[in-house]
Design a protein around this motif. Structure first.
Motif, short mmCIF file in Angstrom:
data_model
loop_
_atom_site.label_atom_id
_atom_site.label_comp_id
_atom_site.label_asym_id
_atom_site.label_seq_id
_atom_site.Cartn_x
_atom_site.Cartn_y
_atom_site.Cartn_z
N ALA A 319 0.84 -1.20 0.00
CA ALA A 319 0.00 0.00 0.00
C ALA A 319 0.87 1.25 0.00
N ALA A 320 0.38 2.29 -0.71
CA ALA A 320 1.14 3.54 -0.79
C ALA A 320 1.01 4.38 0.47
N SER A 321 0.07 4.03 1.33
CA SER A 321 -0.14 4.82 2.54
C SER A 321 -0.63 3.90 3.64
N THR A 322 -0.52 4.39 4.85
CA THR A 322 -1.00 3.63 6.01
C THR A 322 -1.48 4.60 7.07
N VAL A 323 -2.51 4.20 7.79
CA VAL A 323 -3.04 5.00 8.91
C VAL A 323 -3.09 4.09 10.13
N SER A 324 -2.54 4.54 11.22
CA SER A 324 -2.50 3.70 12.42
C SER A 324 -2.64 4.57 13.66
N LYS A 325 -3.12 3.94 14.71
CA LYS A 325 -3.21 4.60 16.02
C LYS A 325 -2.14 4.00 16.90
N LEU A 326 -1.28 4.84 17.45
CA LEU A 326 -0.18 4.31 18.25
C LEU A 326 0.17 5.29 19.36
N ARG A 327 1.04 4.80 20.23
CA ARG A 327 1.48 5.62 21.37
C ARG A 327 2.92 6.06 21.16
N LEU A 328 3.15 7.35 21.39
CA LEU A 328 4.50 7.88 21.43
C LEU A 328 4.90 8.09 22.89
N ILE A 329 6.18 8.25 23.10
CA ILE A 329 6.68 8.46 24.46
C ILE A 329 7.07 9.93 24.60
N GLY A 330 6.43 10.64 25.55
CA GLY A 330 6.72 12.04 25.79
C GLY A 330 8.06 12.24 26.45
N PRO A 331 8.50 13.49 26.55
CA PRO A 331 9.81 13.79 27.15
C PRO A 331 9.95 13.25 28.57
N SER A 332 8.83 13.19 29.30
CA SER A 332 8.88 12.70 30.68
C SER A 332 8.44 11.25 30.79
#
Length: 818
Positions: A319-332
């Motif tokens: 696929a040329a694109s993807t959409v996902s829900k994920l978690r990033l880690i904040g500075p703290s």
């Protein structure tokens, strides 16, 4: 001599050769003199001879031509040959003198030049870009004033929309006057004057050939022999595209900078090449950090594999694109929920070039989603699970029970008299009671049991893995004991209690049926005195089915107006005069005949259909009163707690009265003592409004509840009715029924309200009631409930003789059930 000089005889024999022959052609003169020159020396000797013969015939004595002579080394040299005939005095040919000059180099250069010029001509004609050769026109002072077209290719003719014959020799300013003011004339002049080339890009110019429309051109010009060689290219499309690209890039940059979502152009290794401030804000890092670290460095380890796999699939041609829900880690270290949309951008060859990423902060959305998920399966007031969750868990437990053969128990819990608490202390207090009860129920359960709020003041406990029914009994007793601990609500001491219905599953049980069975058991527990538990049995199922059938038939009866009103007289006990009637509902069942209220009224109350039934009764009573019927005095109409709890009940009552044009003084609103106990302030005010309109307010079945005497003072009561159970308990010997009857009669007299004794069936009962101070009576002794047309037929007449004894004109033969 540098040239070769030869003398031939008339017969073509070489007579003499200059020494230069050796130097120029490599032959020794001594080797050739006396010979006729062979073909290997003079390849085209025949041509030379023919030319010479022709010259002689023409009488010419001299000729010149280019002749090919073979050099001693085998190469061919081109010689410019001049031949002169020598004649004697008689004019006879004596000899021929030939002079030859080597012009091989000259001819090669000329051929090369001709070939180059021919090639150049073809190249110029094949050029897509226009090309012209311009000669400057100078004035007397030598200043350039114009240019003339010396040469031009077809592209130039087409660009100027002229034929070549028209263009060549024409004036540049005549063909294109715009040159005069565009600055191009000065630039062209500088080229021919200084020799510096013209290198001009993206020059705006309005051409007459295009109707004056402005275009953009790249110009190149060089000076050639005092002339100007000029070519140009229309780059309007490129300029427009570049401008559009620049505008697009600016628009993209503006969109990126102003976007509330994070945006970034990423290298294939994940580092950000370009990013906006929103991305920095969302991930909590500055632009320098993002250019030095790939975004995967801040993806939660739990979500990283799926994110990397999505990128690899795109690179592998998925696929040329993807959409996902994920978690990033904040500075703290805090989690940042985002929705990431990534698009793979490829170059013109189809090779992956970079990623365009859009990152949306969905922390608030995620919290809301989690809240919605919580609300979908939890009760917000108590924090317990709700009905849908309980049904799901019960279904799971039943499936497990079908496999293991170990049944599931269900406890249906309902708080006793909760409506009184809710109405007297208010809904906030009632909510706190429910929350406290929920906490107590949860504390009394075993590990693995499930509890939830089913609705209102109802709770359900699911007990899986029941090996012995006594387990359910112990759970129920523990719950009842836990609930029944005293509560302090806003300074009020409350001791809640609960009734519990218990049902145990079998191999055929389904959630709805098991809950229905436990509800039926709860109904039986309530009927047996509350604050207790009861197991379900088959008789309850039959009763529950009967209630369902009655409810269905009630709905049909309402639609077909099968309810009728019977009236029972109310008399003064002293003289038997009819002073009013009570309106009593009957069901004219199409199959079972005329049904008394005890056959359907309880189901109508539970289902809420009593509202429709009561509306029908009220309408019929007001219609009968409006028709001038034999109804005497006031007519008492019963209103159930369900009716009184419906908003707008008072307005509906008054609307019906106005519709039939009767006076409010013809009606009494009759409510039960238990209903009066739970009347809130708003309903008391509505009853007061009706009282002020002249309507009577009667309390029915008085003495059966737990009301205080203050109830009669707090409500606008105009009459109370003694329950028939106390009337039947009267006798010659004083007892508790006699004491209660006397006390309530005195209370009614003291408050100045009417006292009516119900269920009077014998003359002795009527006499005793008179002795105890009751002024009015109602029962079979005075008349059975009858339809309007039968009021005057079969009515009992009660009289007293002068001695104070009583007698009955017609006595009833059965106990009354109104």
């Amino acid at each position: 001599m540098s040239d070769v000089l030869l003398r031939y005889g008339a017969n073509g024999t070489l007579l003499w050769a200059a020494p230069s022959l050796k130097r120029v052609l490599g032959y020794d003169p001594a080797d050739l003199v006396g010979r006729v020159l062979p073909l290997d020396v003079v390849p085209d000797s025949d041509a030379n001879q023919n030319a010479l013969s022709q010259a002689m015939r023409d009488g010419r004595w001299r000729m010149s031509r280019h002749a090919a002579i073979r050099h001693a080394d085998g190469s061919v040299r081109w010689m410019d040959t001049t031949v002169q005939l020598v004649r004697d005095r008689d004019g006879v040919l004596d000899s021929v003198i030939a002079t030859m000059r080597d012009i091989t180099t000259q001819l090669s250069a000329e051929q090369a030049r001709d070939t180059s010029e021919d090639l150049l001509s073809h190249v110029v004609e094949a050029m897509i870009d226009p090309w012209v050769l311009l000669r400057p026109v100078r004035d007397a002072d030598g200043a350039v004033t114009d240019f003339l077209f010396v040469d031009a290719n077809e592209a130039a003719c087409a660009s100027n929309r002229r034929l070549r014959t028209d263009l060549l020799g024409a004036s540049l300013l005549a063909v294109s006057p715009s040159h005069r003011h565009s600055g191009l004339m000065e630039m062209y002049t500088a080229v021919v004057e200084t020799g510096s080339p013209l290198l001009l890009d993206d020059f705006p110019y309005s051409s007459e050939a295009t109707g004056g429309d402005e275009g953009w051109y790249d110009n190149r010009g060089v000076a050639v022999g005092g002339n100007l060689s000029l070519t140009w290219r229309d780059v309007t499309e490129r300029h427009t595209s570049a401008a559009a690209l620049s505008a697009s890039e600016q628009l993209f940059r503006t969109a990126m900078d102003s976007a509330s979502i994070g945006m970034a152009i990423q290298e294939l290794d994940g580092r950000c090449r370009v990013m906006n401030q929103s991305l920095c804000r969302i991930v909590g890092r500055d632009k320098l950090w993002l250019t030095q670290h790939p975004l995967r460095d801040i993806v939660d380890p739990a979500d990283l594999p799926s994110a990397l796999n999505a990128g690899e699939r795109m690179l592998d041609g998925g696929a040329a694109s993807t959409v996902s829900k994920l978690r990033l880690i904040g500075p703290s270290g805090e989690p940042i929920w985002v929705r990431a949309a990534v698009v793979l951008i490829r170059d013109d060859t189809g090779a992956p070039s970079y990623f365009l990423a859009q990152v949306e902060d969905i922390n608030a959305e995620q919290v809301a989603q989690q809240q919605l998920t919580y609300l979908a399966f939890h009760d917000t007031l108590t924090g317990l699970h709700n009905r849908p969750w309980l049904l799901d868990m019960l279904a799971l437990d039943l499936r497990a029970a079908h496999k293991t053969g170990v049944p599931v128990g269900v406890l249906f819990i309902d708080l006793d008299n909760f409506k009184i608490t809710n109405d007297s202390l208010g809904h906030p207090a009632g909510d706190r009671v429910l929350a406290a009860v929920a906490e107590r129920i949860s504390a009394g359960l075993r590990p693995g049991d499930h509890v939830g709020r089913f609705g209102g003041d109802e709770f359900v406990v699911v007990v899986p893995g029941v090996h012995d029914p006594d387990e359910l009994q112990r759970v129920a007793e523990r719950i009842i004991a836990t609930i029944s601990t005293e509560l302090d609500i806003d300074g009020h001491r409350i001791v809640p209690s609960a009734s519990i219905g218990i049902a145990l599953s079998n191999l055929d049980s389904v959630p709805d049926e098991l809950l229905r069975d436990s509800d039926a058991a709860l109904f039986r527990a309530k009927a047996q005195g509350r604050a207790r538990w009861h197991f379900f049995d088959s008789s309850m199922h039959a009763a529950a089915v009967n209630r369902l059938n009655v409810e269905a038939e009630l709905r049909r009866a309402i639609a077909h107006r099968e309810f009728v009103v019977h009236y029972q007289p109310i008399v003064t006990l002293a003289d038997g005069v009819i002073v009013g009637h009570e309106a009593l509902v009957r069901w004219q069942h199409p199959d079972r005949g005329l049904l008394a209220p005890d056959a359907f009224l309880a189901v109508a109350e539970e289902s809420g259909l009593i509202v429709e039934v009561g509306a029908h009764v009220l309408d019929q009573v007001c219609r009968d009163l409006a028709l001038g019927s034999p109804l005497r005095g006031r007519v008492s109409v019963n209103f159930s707690p369900v009716q009184l709890g419906r908003p707008g009940w008072k307005q509906t009552l008054l609307q019906v009265i106005r519709q039939y044009g009767i006076s409010p003084t013809r009606l009494n609103v009759e409510i039960t003592e238990s209903a009066a106990l739970s009347i809130p302030e708003t309903l008391a005010a509505e009853l007061q409004d009706l009282r002020e309109l002249g309507m009577g307010i009667h309390v029915d079945d008085f003495g059966t509840g737990f009301s205080s005497i203050s109830l009669l003072q707090d409500l606008p009561v105009t009459g109370l009715k003694l329950d028939a159970r106390f009337v039947r308990g009267l006798g010659d010997v004083p007892n508790s029924a006699s004491a209660l009857a006397s006390g309530l009669a005195g209370l009614a007299q003291g408050l100045g309200i009417i006292g009516i004794a119900e269920g009077v069936e014998t003359a002795e009962e009527a006499g005793m009631l008179l002795l105890h101070g009751w002024s009015h009576g109602q029962g079979y002794l005075f008349g059975r409930p009858s339809p309007l047309a039968g009021l005057a037929v079969g009515a009992g007449a009660w009289t007293r003789d002068g001695a104070g004894s009583s007698r009955t004109v017609s006595a009833p033969v059965e106990r009354s059930t109104s």
